[in-house]
Design a protein around this motif. Structure first.
Motif, PDB file in Angstrom:
ATOM      1  N   GLN A  77       0.840  -1.192   0.000  1.00 20.39           N
ATOM      2  CA  GLN A  77       0.000   0.000   0.000  1.00 20.39           C
ATOM      3  C   GLN A  77       0.876   1.243   0.000  1.00 20.39           C
ATOM      4  O   GLN A  77       1.995   1.221   0.517  1.00 20.39           O
ATOM      5  N   ILE A  78       0.341   2.340  -0.507  1.00 19.96           N
ATOM      6  CA  ILE A  78       1.009   3.632  -0.459  1.00 19.96           C
ATOM      7  C   ILE A  78       0.017   4.666   0.063  1.00 19.96           C
ATOM      8  O   ILE A  78      -1.161   4.622  -0.292  1.00 19.96           O
ATOM      9  N   TYR A  79       0.498   5.543   0.940  1.00 21.18           N
ATOM     10  CA  TYR A  79      -0.322   6.620   1.490  1.00 21.18           C
ATOM     11  C   TYR A  79       0.498   7.898   1.533  1.00 21.18           C
ATOM     12  O   TYR A  79       1.720   7.853   1.684  1.00 21.18           O
ATOM     13  N   LYS A  80      -0.200   9.029   1.480  1.00 19.21           N
ATOM     14  CA  LYS A  80       0.455  10.302   1.785  1.00 19.21           C
ATOM     15  C   LYS A  80       0.587  10.370   3.299  1.00 19.21           C
ATOM     16  O   LYS A  80      -0.255   9.860   4.041  1.00 19.21           O
ATOM     17  N   SER A  81       1.656  10.988   3.763  1.00 16.64           N
ATOM     18  CA  SER A  81       1.878  11.126   5.202  1.00 16.64           C
ATOM     19  C   SER A  81       2.533  12.465   5.494  1.00 16.64           C
ATOM     20  O   SER A  81       3.461  12.876   4.801  1.00 16.64           O
ATOM     21  N   ASN A  82       2.054  13.114   6.531  1.00 16.68           N
ATOM     22  CA  ASN A  82       2.721  14.316   7.034  1.00 16.68           C
ATOM     23  C   ASN A  82       2.958  14.189   8.534  1.00 16.68           C
ATOM     24  O   ASN A  82       3.009  15.170   9.257  1.00 16.68           O
ATOM     25  N   GLY A  89       5.491  10.285   2.371  1.00 16.87           N
ATOM     26  CA  GLY A  89       4.696   9.108   2.097  1.00 16.87           C
ATOM     27  C   GLY A  89       4.912   7.994   3.092  1.00 16.87           C
ATOM     28  O   GLY A  89       5.723   8.110   4.022  1.00 16.87           O
ATOM     29  N   CYS A  90       4.185   6.920   2.866  1.00 14.61           N
ATOM     30  CA  CYS A  90       4.277   5.721   3.689  1.00 14.61           C
ATOM     31  C   CYS A  90       4.023   4.520   2.786  1.00 14.61           C
ATOM     32  O   CYS A  90       3.074   4.521   2.002  1.00 14.61           O
ATOM     33  N   LEU A  91       4.894   3.529   2.877  1.00 15.52           N
ATOM     34  CA  LEU A  91       4.678   2.242   2.217  1.00 15.52           C
ATOM     35  C   LEU A  91       4.440   1.212   3.309  1.00 15.52           C
ATOM     36  O   LEU A  91       5.174   1.173   4.304  1.00 15.52           O
ATOM     37  N   SER A  92       3.433   0.387   3.122  1.00 15.28           N
ATOM     38  CA  SER A  92       3.150  -0.638   4.125  1.00 15.28           C
ATOM     39  C   SER A  92       2.590  -1.883   3.445  1.00 15.28           C
ATOM     40  O   SER A  92       2.127  -1.846   2.311  1.00 15.28           O
ATOM     41  N   LEU A  93       2.657  -2.969   4.189  1.00 17.41           N
ATOM     42  CA  LEU A  93       2.046  -4.217   3.747  1.00 17.41           C
ATOM     43  C   LEU A  93       0.684  -4.334   4.428  1.00 17.41           C
ATOM     44  O   LEU A  93       0.597  -4.250   5.658  1.00 17.41           O
ATOM     45  N   ALA A  94      -0.354  -4.503   3.638  1.00 15.28           N
ATOM     46  CA  ALA A  94      -1.700  -4.673   4.184  1.00 15.28           C
ATOM     47  C   ALA A  94      -1.798  -6.038   4.852  1.00 15.28           C
ATOM     48  O   ALA A  94      -1.307  -7.035   4.329  1.00 15.28           O
ATOM     49  N   VAL A  95      -2.427  -6.061   6.003  1.00 17.06           N
ATOM     50  CA  VAL A  95      -2.696  -7.314   6.712  1.00 17.06           C
ATOM     51  C   VAL A  95      -4.148  -7.671   6.451  1.00 17.06           C
ATOM     52  O   VAL A  95      -5.046  -6.834   6.609  1.00 17.06           O
TER      53      VAL A  95
END
Length: 191
Positions: A77-82, A89-95
């Motif tokens: 997954q990719i999200y904007k992050s501040n 941004g943020c990269l994560s693995l969806a559970v």
């Protein structure tokens, strides 16, 4: 001050996540901020606590009722992050959303409220379980570049989380360098 409770990855899952962290960094310079904490799946986002000693006692008692868990990752997954005060941004693995995980989270929420009163945190009602592999460090478009290259991989993988972690935030605002994993407990098989 704030705290949160999270499942911590076993060695194999930690190694897998760190390999992905390094891949993202090599593609677009995302950095290693996500390595500040052990790789984890949070049960609740950071919330204000009355004191660390009281929170530690609660954590110890909560951990007694838990055993290791196995989750399934199913996508990147990719999200904007501040979160650090700048657009990134943020990269994560969806559970995969599993009933057991939701039950553990609901139990935690109920016990926190019974012990401390209301403990509001961001995303209490809409949290998506995930394991962060990169956050901050570079503009969002660089995260997009890493995501585009990395998303083609198959992330369907079983992952074991065999410890519980108590994260401590010395500031009510999450700033780099103000938080760490204060305590870990190894979880024993229940049977």
């Amino acid at each position: 001050m704030k705290a949160t409770i999270a499942y911590l990855a076993d060695a194999s899952t930690e190694n897998y996540g760190k390999q992905l962290m390094l891949s993202a960094h090599k593609i677009s310079g995302t950095g290693f901020e996500a390595a500040r904490l052990p790789l984890h799946v949070s049960l609740k986002q950071p919330f204000i606590i009355p004191g660390l000693k009281e929170m530690e006692s609660f954590f110890d008692e909560f951990a007694k009722g838990l055993g290791p868990v196995e989750f399934v990752f199913d996508s990147l997954q990719i999200y904007k992050s501040n979160v650090f005060g700048y657009d990134s941004g943020c990269l994560s693995l969806a559970v995969r959303q599993e009933r057991k995980l939701m039950e553990i989270q609901n139990n935690l929420f109920l016990r926190l409220e019974k012990h401390f009163g209301e403990c509001p945190a961001d995303h209490d009602k809409d949290y998506s379980f995930h394991m962060t592999i990169a956050i901050g460090g570079t503009p969002f478009q660089e995260y997009g570049r890493a995501y585009e290259e990395m998303r083609r991989l198959d992330y369907t993988k079983r992952a074991v989380f065999d410890r519980l972690g108590l994260f401590y935030y010395d500031s009510d605002e999450i700033k780099q360098g103000t938080y760490f994993c204060y305590k870990t407990v190894e979880l024993e098989e229940k049977g």
